[in-house]
Design a protein around this motif. Sequence first.
Motif, PDB file in Angstrom:
ATOM      1  N   LEU A  26     -10.767   0.563  -8.546  1.00  0.00           N
ATOM      2  CA  LEU A  26     -12.175  -0.296  -7.252  1.00  0.00           C
ATOM      3  C   LEU A  26     -13.723   0.782  -6.951  1.00  0.00           C
ATOM      4  O   LEU A  26     -13.150   2.215  -6.218  1.00  0.00           O
ATOM      5  CB  LEU A  26     -11.081  -0.359  -5.941  1.00  0.00           C
ATOM      6  CG  LEU A  26      -9.685  -1.462  -6.491  1.00  0.00           C
ATOM      7  CD1 LEU A  26      -9.124  -1.130  -5.413  1.00  0.00           C
ATOM      8  CD2 LEU A  26     -10.400  -2.925  -6.324  1.00  0.00           C
ATOM      9  N   GLN A  65      -4.557   6.570  -4.098  1.00  0.00           N
ATOM     10  CA  GLN A  65      -5.574   6.290  -3.921  1.00  0.00           C
ATOM     11  C   GLN A  65      -6.105   7.728  -2.954  1.00  0.00           C
ATOM     12  O   GLN A  65      -7.127   8.217  -3.688  1.00  0.00           O
ATOM     13  CB  GLN A  65      -6.008   5.390  -1.992  1.00  0.00           C
ATOM     14  CG  GLN A  65      -7.831   5.027  -1.764  1.00  0.00           C
ATOM     15  CD  GLN A  65      -7.817   3.732  -0.723  1.00  0.00           C
ATOM     16  OE1 GLN A  65      -6.844   3.533  -0.456  1.00  0.00           O
ATOM     17  NE2 GLN A  65      -9.715   3.944  -0.977  1.00  0.00           N
ATOM     18  N   ASP A  78      -3.089  -0.100  -8.675  1.00  0.00           N
ATOM     19  CA  ASP A  78      -4.458  -0.963  -8.055  1.00  0.00           C
ATOM     20  C   ASP A  78      -4.889   0.352  -7.224  1.00  0.00           C
ATOM     21  O   ASP A  78      -4.592   0.949  -6.954  1.00  0.00           O
ATOM     22  CB  ASP A  78      -5.365  -2.055  -6.669  1.00  0.00           C
ATOM     23  CG  ASP A  78      -4.283  -2.822  -7.665  1.00  0.00           C
ATOM     24  OD1 ASP A  78      -3.282  -3.144  -8.166  1.00  0.00           O
ATOM     25  OD2 ASP A  78      -5.081  -3.880  -7.641  1.00  0.00           O
ATOM     26  N   HIS A  79      -6.292   1.417  -7.772  1.00  0.00           N
ATOM     27  CA  HIS A  79      -7.326   2.156  -6.906  1.00  0.00           C
ATOM     28  C   HIS A  79      -7.151   3.456  -8.221  1.00  0.00           C
ATOM     29  O   HIS A  79      -7.613   3.823  -8.653  1.00  0.00           O
ATOM     30  CB  HIS A  79      -6.716   2.753  -5.318  1.00  0.00           C
ATOM     31  CG  HIS A  79      -7.111   2.207  -4.570  1.00  0.00           C
ATOM     32  ND1 HIS A  79      -8.413   2.199  -3.872  1.00  0.00           N
ATOM     33  CD2 HIS A  79      -6.501   1.049  -3.365  1.00  0.00           C
ATOM     34  CE1 HIS A  79      -8.450   0.710  -3.176  1.00  0.00           C
ATOM     35  NE2 HIS A  79      -7.405   0.749  -2.407  1.00  0.00           N
ATOM     36  N   ASP A  82     -12.581  -4.656  -3.576  1.00  0.00           N
ATOM     37  CA  ASP A  82     -11.726  -4.240  -3.122  1.00  0.00           C
ATOM     38  C   ASP A  82     -12.406  -4.168  -1.607  1.00  0.00           C
ATOM     39  O   ASP A  82     -12.237  -3.957  -0.383  1.00  0.00           O
ATOM     40  CB  ASP A  82     -11.729  -2.860  -3.107  1.00  0.00           C
ATOM     41  CG  ASP A  82     -10.983  -2.445  -2.140  1.00  0.00           C
ATOM     42  OD1 ASP A  82      -9.488  -3.228  -1.693  1.00  0.00           O
ATOM     43  OD2 ASP A  82     -10.674  -1.332  -1.858  1.00  0.00           O
ATOM     44  N   TYR A  89       0.823  -1.078  -0.145  1.00  0.00           N
ATOM     45  CA  TYR A  89       0.145  -0.096   0.107  1.00  0.00           C
ATOM     46  C   TYR A  89       1.209   1.347   0.524  1.00  0.00           C
ATOM     47  O   TYR A  89       1.450   1.890   0.948  1.00  0.00           O
ATOM     48  CB  TYR A  89      -0.708  -0.417   1.255  1.00  0.00           C
ATOM     49  CG  TYR A  89      -1.936   0.665   1.423  1.00  0.00           C
ATOM     50  CD1 TYR A  89      -2.742   1.670  -0.060  1.00  0.00           C
ATOM     51  CD2 TYR A  89      -3.117   0.908   2.505  1.00  0.00           C
ATOM     52  CE1 TYR A  89      -3.341   2.177  -0.058  1.00  0.00           C
ATOM     53  CE2 TYR A  89      -3.754   1.275   3.032  1.00  0.00           C
ATOM     54  CZ  TYR A  89      -4.397   2.311   1.419  1.00  0.00           C
ATOM     55  OH  TYR A  89      -5.431   3.500   1.410  1.00  0.00           O
ATOM     56  N   GLU A 122      -7.047   6.773  -8.255  1.00  0.00           N
ATOM     57  CA  GLU A 122      -7.657   8.031  -8.466  1.00  0.00           C
ATOM     58  C   GLU A 122      -6.975   8.917  -8.893  1.00  0.00           C
ATOM     59  O   GLU A 122      -7.166   9.606  -8.968  1.00  0.00           O
ATOM     60  CB  GLU A 122      -8.537   8.279  -6.846  1.00  0.00           C
ATOM     61  CG  GLU A 122      -9.862   7.199  -7.156  1.00  0.00           C
ATOM     62  CD  GLU A 122      -9.217   5.784  -6.247  1.00  0.00           C
ATOM     63  OE1 GLU A 122      -8.376   5.786  -6.047  1.00  0.00           O
ATOM     64  OE2 GLU A 122     -10.009   5.198  -6.034  1.00  0.00           O
ATOM     65  N   HIS A 162      -1.036  -0.660  -4.198  1.00  0.00           N
ATOM     66  CA  HIS A 162      -1.934  -0.491  -4.472  1.00  0.00           C
ATOM     67  C   HIS A 162      -1.151   1.596  -4.253  1.00  0.00           C
ATOM     68  O   HIS A 162      -0.326   1.780  -3.463  1.00  0.00           O
ATOM     69  CB  HIS A 162      -1.966   0.133  -2.768  1.00  0.00           C
ATOM     70  CG  HIS A 162      -3.528  -0.835  -2.398  1.00  0.00           C
ATOM     71  ND1 HIS A 162      -2.815  -2.598  -2.166  1.00  0.00           N
ATOM     72  CD2 HIS A 162      -4.950  -1.042  -1.828  1.00  0.00           C
ATOM     73  CE1 HIS A 162      -3.595  -3.101  -1.857  1.00  0.00           C
ATOM     74  NE2 HIS A 162      -5.227  -2.469  -1.147  1.00  0.00           N
ATOM     75  N   SER A 164     -13.749  -0.065   3.668  1.00  0.00           N
ATOM     76  CA  SER A 164     -14.105   1.120   2.638  1.00  0.00           C
ATOM     77  C   SER A 164     -14.591   0.925   1.741  1.00  0.00           C
ATOM     78  O   SER A 164     -15.744   1.518   0.713  1.00  0.00           O
ATOM     79  CB  SER A 164     -12.518   2.198   1.719  1.00  0.00           C
ATOM     80  OG  SER A 164     -12.169   0.835   1.485  1.00  0.00           O
ATOM     81  N   ALA A 215     -14.723   1.210  -3.075  1.00  0.00           N
ATOM     82  CA  ALA A 215     -13.830   2.064  -2.750  1.00  0.00           C
ATOM     83  C   ALA A 215     -13.743   3.632  -2.838  1.00  0.00           C
ATOM     84  O   ALA A 215     -14.020   4.579  -1.717  1.00  0.00           O
ATOM     85  CB  ALA A 215     -12.596   1.620  -1.576  1.00  0.00           C
ATOM     86  N   CYS A 216     -13.942   3.860  -4.402  1.00  0.00           N
ATOM     87  CA  CYS A 216     -13.825   5.166  -4.370  1.00  0.00           C
ATOM     88  C   CYS A 216     -15.257   5.750  -4.225  1.00  0.00           C
ATOM     89  O   CYS A 216     -15.288   6.612  -3.487  1.00  0.00           O
ATOM     90  CB  CYS A 216     -13.538   5.218  -6.192  1.00  0.00           C
ATOM     91  SG  CYS A 216     -13.458   6.787  -6.488  1.00  0.00           S
ATOM     92  N   ASP A 226       0.879   4.326  -0.389  1.00  0.00           N
ATOM     93  CA  ASP A 226      -0.111   6.164  -0.306  1.00  0.00           C
ATOM     94  C   ASP A 226       0.264   6.802   0.892  1.00  0.00           C
ATOM     95  O   ASP A 226       0.901   6.235   1.567  1.00  0.00           O
ATOM     96  CB  ASP A 226      -1.235   5.849  -0.430  1.00  0.00           C
ATOM     97  CG  ASP A 226      -1.675   6.272  -1.483  1.00  0.00           C
ATOM     98  OD1 ASP A 226      -2.336   8.090  -1.053  1.00  0.00           O
ATOM     99  OD2 ASP A 226      -3.249   6.459  -1.594  1.00  0.00           O
TER     100      ASP A 226
END
Length: 409
Positions: free
Chosen positions: A287, A245, A264-265, A316, A214, A267, A242, A321, A290-291, A216
Motif C-alpha cells: 500500500l 504498518q 497488508d502493509h 488502500d 488491523y 512495512e 493489516h 492516509s 499510505a506508506c 498493530d
Amino acid sequence: MACLFRRAHVVTCAGPPDDPLGVIADGALLTDGDRVAWVGPGADAHAAAGALGLVVDDQVDLGGRLLTPGLVDCHTHAVFAGDRAHEFALRAAGASYQAIAAAGGGIVATTGPTRAASIAQLTALTLARLERARGFGTTTIEVKTGYDLTVAGELRLLDVIAAAAAATPIAVVPTLLCHLVPAERRADRDAYVRALCEALVPQARGRATSVDVYCDDGAFTLAETRAILVAARAAGLAVRAHVGQFADLGGAELVAELGGLSIDHVEQIGPAGIAAAAAAGTVAVMLPGACVQLRLPVPPVAALRAAGVPMAIATDLNPGSSLTENLPLQMWLATTHYAMTVAEAWLGVTRHAARALGLADRGVLAPGARADLCAWDAAHPAEVPYHYGAQRPSLVAIAGQRVELAPVA
Ligand SMILES: [Zn+2]
C-alpha cells in the motif's frame, strides 16, 4: 455473443516465471459472453473462432494498444462519510499519524460522520468512489467495513456494500474489518473483542467473504487478532490482516498459520514473517500511497521477492492516509519508491491481487477467465506507471460488457 479484440499488444499476466507478463505482440482476444474464450496471435484469431464454434458478432480494433486484464484493487476502505483534509494539512506541517490519533483524530474521526449517515447516503458516496475507480481501470474491488465499530453498525456497512455492489458493473468483494477498539469500549476491550467474535463475525457469514483485522500498535493485539480470525475461520470466512504498518506484532506468522489470503502493509515484517508467508502462499499487499503519505519506511521488497512471496498492490482508499481510487498511480509508487519491477507492478494489480482475494478466475487473460479487460493508449507495459497520475484506460470491459470507450486519437 462473441467479440474479437484485434490488433492488440496483449499483456496476459499469465506467463511462466521467466516471462510472467506473457506479452503477445500483434495479438488478439476472443470473448464468449462474460468469459475469455481464446487469446493468441492475431493471425490465428479467425481460425480459433471457427475451431471454438464462435460466431464473431462484434469486433474492436485496438490499433496496437496495450490490452491487459481489468485491474483488481484488493484493499480499500471505500465506505465512509466525512473527510479528514485537516489531518492531511497537519501531517504536511509535520504532525505524525499517531499524534493526530492521540488528539482525537484518525480512524475514530471518521466514525462519527459514518454512523450519522444513512444507508442511502453511504451507498451514494461509495458508488461515486467505485465509479472513479472504474475510470482508472478497476474492474474488481475489495471493500471493507470498519468505520462504525459497533456490531449493528458494522453489519449495516455490509448492507451498504451490498447495495453499492448491486448498483455498479464493478465486481465488489465485501470484507468485514475489525478496525480498532472504539474509545467508549477501551475500558472493557476484552468484552468488545468477545462481541466481535461471538456476535459480529458469525453474522457476517454470507455477507462478507473474508474478515480482516488491523493488528498493530494502537489497534488490536496479536492475541485479540488471533481470537477474531479463529472465529472467522469457524464461521467459514477467509482471513486477512493489516500487519506491520507501524510495528511487527507477529501478525504475518499468525495469518500464515491460519491459511489466510493476505498480509497488508508489511512495512515492518521480519524474516520469520516472510518465511511463514512464503510457505503458506499468503500474498503481501503493498500500500505505497499510505506508506508515502505517512512517511513510513519502505517494506523489505527484496527479501519478500527472494522468498517468493507473491506481492499485490492496492490503493488502500481511505479518508485518512490514502484518499485515492487511482491504482495506476500506485503502480508508479511501487516501481519508483518500493523498487518493484514493472512486471511486479502489473502482477500486483492483476494476478496477485486476484489471488489476495481468493479469486482464481480473473487477473489474467486466459481461456475461462472473466472477460474483464482494459485497453490503454500505450505500446509497452512500462508506459502505464511511467506516465503517472495521467494514465486511464481508453476502454474497459467488465464480464464481457464494454463500459467505456474513448475515441481513438
Ligand atoms: Zn487498510
